[in-house]
Design a protein around this motif. Structure first.
Motif, PDB file in Angstrom:
ATOM      1  N   ILE A 236       0.886  -1.170   0.000  1.00  0.00           N
ATOM      2  CA  ILE A 236       0.000   0.000   0.000  1.00  0.00           C
ATOM      3  C   ILE A 236       0.916   1.209   0.000  1.00  0.00           C
ATOM      4  O   ILE A 236       1.629   1.464   0.980  1.00  0.00           O
ATOM      5  CB  ILE A 236      -0.930   0.003   1.228  1.00  0.00           C
ATOM      6  CG1 ILE A 236      -1.856  -1.217   1.161  1.00  0.00           C
ATOM      7  CG2 ILE A 236      -1.728   1.298   1.301  1.00  0.00           C
ATOM      8  CD1 ILE A 236      -2.771  -1.393   2.337  1.00  0.00           C
ATOM      9  N   ASP A 237       0.960   1.890  -1.108  1.00  0.00           N
ATOM     10  CA  ASP A 237       1.885   3.017  -1.249  1.00  0.00           C
ATOM     11  C   ASP A 237       1.113   4.171  -1.872  1.00  0.00           C
ATOM     12  O   ASP A 237       1.015   4.290  -3.091  1.00  0.00           O
ATOM     13  CB  ASP A 237       3.063   2.575  -2.138  1.00  0.00           C
ATOM     14  CG  ASP A 237       3.992   3.721  -2.470  1.00  0.00           C
ATOM     15  OD1 ASP A 237       3.774   4.834  -1.952  1.00  0.00           O
ATOM     16  OD2 ASP A 237       4.930   3.513  -3.257  1.00  0.00           O
ATOM     17  N   CYS A 238       0.547   5.002  -1.020  1.00  0.00           N
ATOM     18  CA  CYS A 238      -0.318   6.076  -1.522  1.00  0.00           C
ATOM     19  C   CYS A 238       0.484   7.256  -2.048  1.00  0.00           C
ATOM     20  O   CYS A 238      -0.091   8.307  -2.364  1.00  0.00           O
ATOM     21  CB  CYS A 238      -1.291   6.506  -0.434  1.00  0.00           C
ATOM     22  SG  CYS A 238      -2.376   5.163   0.063  1.00  0.00           S
ATOM     23  N   LYS A 239       1.816   7.097  -2.156  1.00  0.00           N
ATOM     24  CA  LYS A 239       2.597   8.135  -2.843  1.00  0.00           C
ATOM     25  C   LYS A 239       2.612   7.797  -4.337  1.00  0.00           C
ATOM     26  O   LYS A 239       3.617   8.021  -5.017  1.00  0.00           O
ATOM     27  CB  LYS A 239       4.043   8.127  -2.340  1.00  0.00           C
ATOM     28  CG  LYS A 239       4.285   8.770  -0.991  1.00  0.00           C
ATOM     29  CD  LYS A 239       5.806   8.878  -0.813  1.00  0.00           C
ATOM     30  CE  LYS A 239       6.268   9.059   0.589  1.00  0.00           C
ATOM     31  NZ  LYS A 239       7.725   8.821   0.700  1.00  0.00           N
ATOM     32  N   GLY A 240       1.574   7.167  -4.813  1.00  0.00           N
ATOM     33  CA  GLY A 240       1.467   6.843  -6.237  1.00  0.00           C
ATOM     34  C   GLY A 240       2.351   5.678  -6.646  1.00  0.00           C
ATOM     35  O   GLY A 240       2.657   5.489  -7.824  1.00  0.00           O
ATOM     36  N   GLY A 241       2.798   4.877  -5.681  1.00  0.00           N
ATOM     37  CA  GLY A 241       3.617   3.708  -6.018  1.00  0.00           C
ATOM     38  C   GLY A 241       5.090   4.027  -6.174  1.00  0.00           C
ATOM     39  O   GLY A 241       5.878   3.192  -6.640  1.00  0.00           O
ATOM     40  N   MET A 242       5.483   5.231  -5.768  1.00  0.00           N
ATOM     41  CA  MET A 242       6.885   5.644  -5.930  1.00  0.00           C
ATOM     42  C   MET A 242       7.837   4.748  -5.138  1.00  0.00           C
ATOM     43  O   MET A 242       8.929   4.442  -5.577  1.00  0.00           O
ATOM     44  CB  MET A 242       7.026   7.073  -5.409  1.00  0.00           C
ATOM     45  CG  MET A 242       7.575   8.029  -6.421  1.00  0.00           C
ATOM     46  SD  MET A 242       7.304   9.700  -5.883  1.00  0.00           S
ATOM     47  CE  MET A 242       7.831   9.733  -4.202  1.00  0.00           C
ATOM     48  N   GLU A 243       7.398   4.342  -3.933  1.00  0.00           N
ATOM     49  CA  GLU A 243       8.287   3.575  -3.056  1.00  0.00           C
ATOM     50  C   GLU A 243       8.210   2.076  -3.334  1.00  0.00           C
ATOM     51  O   GLU A 243       9.226   1.405  -3.428  1.00  0.00           O
ATOM     52  CB  GLU A 243       7.909   3.820  -1.583  1.00  0.00           C
ATOM     53  CG  GLU A 243       8.002   5.262  -1.149  1.00  0.00           C
ATOM     54  CD  GLU A 243       9.443   5.705  -0.919  1.00  0.00           C
ATOM     55  OE1 GLU A 243      10.354   4.866  -1.006  1.00  0.00           O
ATOM     56  OE2 GLU A 243       9.638   6.900  -0.667  1.00  0.00           O
ATOM     57  N   LEU A 244       6.967   1.556  -3.443  1.00  0.00           N
ATOM     58  CA  LEU A 244       6.811   0.103  -3.562  1.00  0.00           C
ATOM     59  C   LEU A 244       6.649  -0.343  -5.019  1.00  0.00           C
ATOM     60  O   LEU A 244       6.583  -1.540  -5.280  1.00  0.00           O
ATOM     61  CB  LEU A 244       5.622  -0.375  -2.718  1.00  0.00           C
ATOM     62  CG  LEU A 244       5.739  -0.092  -1.206  1.00  0.00           C
ATOM     63  CD1 LEU A 244       4.518  -0.619  -0.459  1.00  0.00           C
ATOM     64  CD2 LEU A 244       7.004  -0.723  -0.625  1.00  0.00           C
TER      65      LEU A 244
END
Ligand SMILES: Nc1ncnc2c1ncn2[C@@H]1O[C@H](COP(=O)(O)OP(=O)(O)OP(=O)(O)O)[C@@H](O)[C@H]1O
Ligand SMILES: [Mg+2]
Length: 449
Positions: A236-244
């Protein structure tokens, strides 16, 4: 009057004695020189051996010589037996005892046995005074049973260098999951032990750290190990998938905004309910007691940036946020025995997140606090379980990437440093394990993801 000569003690006898001792003095001098040179060479070439043969014994000497003065100055003594006479003051103060001091790779460990009326906090607070008196990098003191505290002496900072590689080998995938698969080694602890995120021991974890403190690197190191095992990973990466995003090929599902997160967490909650029913049907309380043939695959839900779930900018987002955080809490409450684990990371955690975050924190028994910018985050991450660790966390400087205060197995908390895990290593691990991604019926539903 001439002095009476003492029989057998004449000057020429003394001279003879002196002459006969010269070879022994030379031998002792040579041995001392060899011992000193060997010490210098060992300290230079093999510091670990030097520590066991020399350094530890110097430390032991310093401890023995300074103990009484240290206890008196730091108020670590207990009042002695009152004198029989009612007018006399109490007896001499009673010293706490230093017991079982043993050499360890980076220093020493030991126990302090204290007296009735004393509390562990007194010794925890005196840790800096001990480090100063014994001229070592640090002394950590933690409670260890009634009347005793455990002491770890670090003669230099073992986390100065970055641990370069994972100490446990990646395990080959096995058909049936086992509890050992839940352990990921992510670095080295200050006491020389490997630093493990063990979801078997602590089912859910909270990781906090300011931006660029090393949260994602830590998660990547853990994921690279979990990925090679029969485990389902959900992001779950609500930074638009930047991290995961880079983990995506090995993730059974990835939510990249709050709306998707709310749906995914709802499905995960339903999966938890299905697992509860399965356990009930088999008369078991945990998936680990189910027969291997029906045991569902463990799921690790990784949330990178908790604030993105809790803090909403508009009313329209509020419902999704409320649903997501309520289901995340539910998952953390139910998941431990159902093989559903939550690892939550965030730059900060604060009271502005609302009441729900304290309830969630209460379920996250594993804690990791990297360098933080505000005291509140350190207090929220560690303060409820390890109040004495809050200050230690605040001492981690912004340049100390990957250094953290973390839940330790045996004695509360410990300082640790994660390995430097480059993005290329993560990419390689994900590529090599993408084909192992388990399908989670009901969760990796294609409509939304
Ligand atoms: N153990 C470590 N040793 C050395 N460097 C590290 C270590 N851990 C992380 N770093 C470096 O620190 C930098 C920041 O790491 P990372 O991206 O993991 O931080 P972060 O906490 O996830 O930041 P953000 O909150 O902005 O996402 C990277 O350049 C990374 O290589
Ligand atoms: Mg990050």
């Amino acid at each position: 009057m001439t002095p009476t000569p003492v029989p057998g003690l004449r000057l020429d006898h003394l001279a003879d004695l002196g002459r006969s001792l010269i070879p022994y003095a030379i031998l002792a001098g040579c041995l001392l020189a060899v011992w000193t040179i060997a010490g210098v060479l060992l300290a230079w070439k093999a510091p670990r051996v030097w520590w066991y043969l020399y350094g530890f014994w110097f430390l032991r000497l310093r401890m023995a010589r300074s103990w009484k003065r240290l206890c008196l100055n730091a108020n670590l003594t207990a009042a002695g037996q009152p004198h029989r006479s009612r007018y006399a003051a109490g007896g001499p103060p009673i010293m706490p005892l230093l017991l079982r001091v043993r050499p360890r790779r980076n220093g020493a460990t030991g126990l302090i046995s204290f007296n009735a009326g004393q509390v562990p906090e007194q010794f925890i607070e005196a840790a800096d005074a001990m480090a100063h008196a014994w001229r070592v990098h640090a002394v950590r003191v933690a409670g260890s049973g009634r009347g005793r505290v455990k002491m770890t002496v670090l003669h230099d900072d073992p986390l100065r260098g970055t641990p370069g590689k994972l100490r446990t080998l990646l395990k080959e995938p096995d058909a049936a999951p086992a509890v050992e698969d839940l352990v990921a080694t992510v670095g080295t602890r200050e006491d020389g032990e490997p630093w493990a995120i063990d979801l078997g021991m602590f089912p859910h974890w909270l990781i906090t750290g300011a931006t660029q403190s090393g949260k994602s690197t830590l998660i990547n190191a853990a994921v690279s190990q979990w990925a090679s095992r029969p485990l389902a990973l959900v992001g779950i990466d609500c930074k638009g998938g930047m991290e995961l995003g880079p983990h995506a090929p090995r993730l059974s599902a990835l939510a990249t905004d709050r709306h998707q997160a709310a749906i995914l967490l709802e499905r995960l909650r339903d999966e938890a309910t299905r697992r509860m029913q399965l356990c009930r049907r088999h008369g078991q309380r945990s998936i680990w007691s189910l027969p291997r043939s029906v045991r569902p695959v463990p799921v690790i839900v990784i949330v990178d940036e908790l604030a993105e779930l809790y803090l909403v900018a508009s009313r329209a987002e509020k419902d999704a946020a409320l649903s997501a955080t309520a289901n995340l809490l539910r998952l953390a409450q139910l998941g431990a025995t159902l093989g559903m684990h939550v690892v939550v990371a965030g730059q900060r955690v604060g009271s502005d997140f609302g009441n729900g975050v304290t309830a969630l924190r209460a379920q996250l028994g594993g804690r990791i606090c990297l360098a933080v910018n505000d005291k509140e985050t350190a207090v929220m991450t560690l303060g409820d379980l390890y109040p004495d660790a809050v200050e230690a966390a605040q001492h981690i400087g912004p340049h100390e990437k990957g250094v953290a205060i973390t839940t330790a197995d045996a004695f509360g908390w410990v300082r640790a440093r994660s390995i430097k895990f480059p993005n290329e290593a993560l990419d390689a691990a994900i590529e090599a394990t993408a084909h192992l991604t388990p399908s989670l019926p009901g969760i990796d539903h294609p409509v939304l993801f």
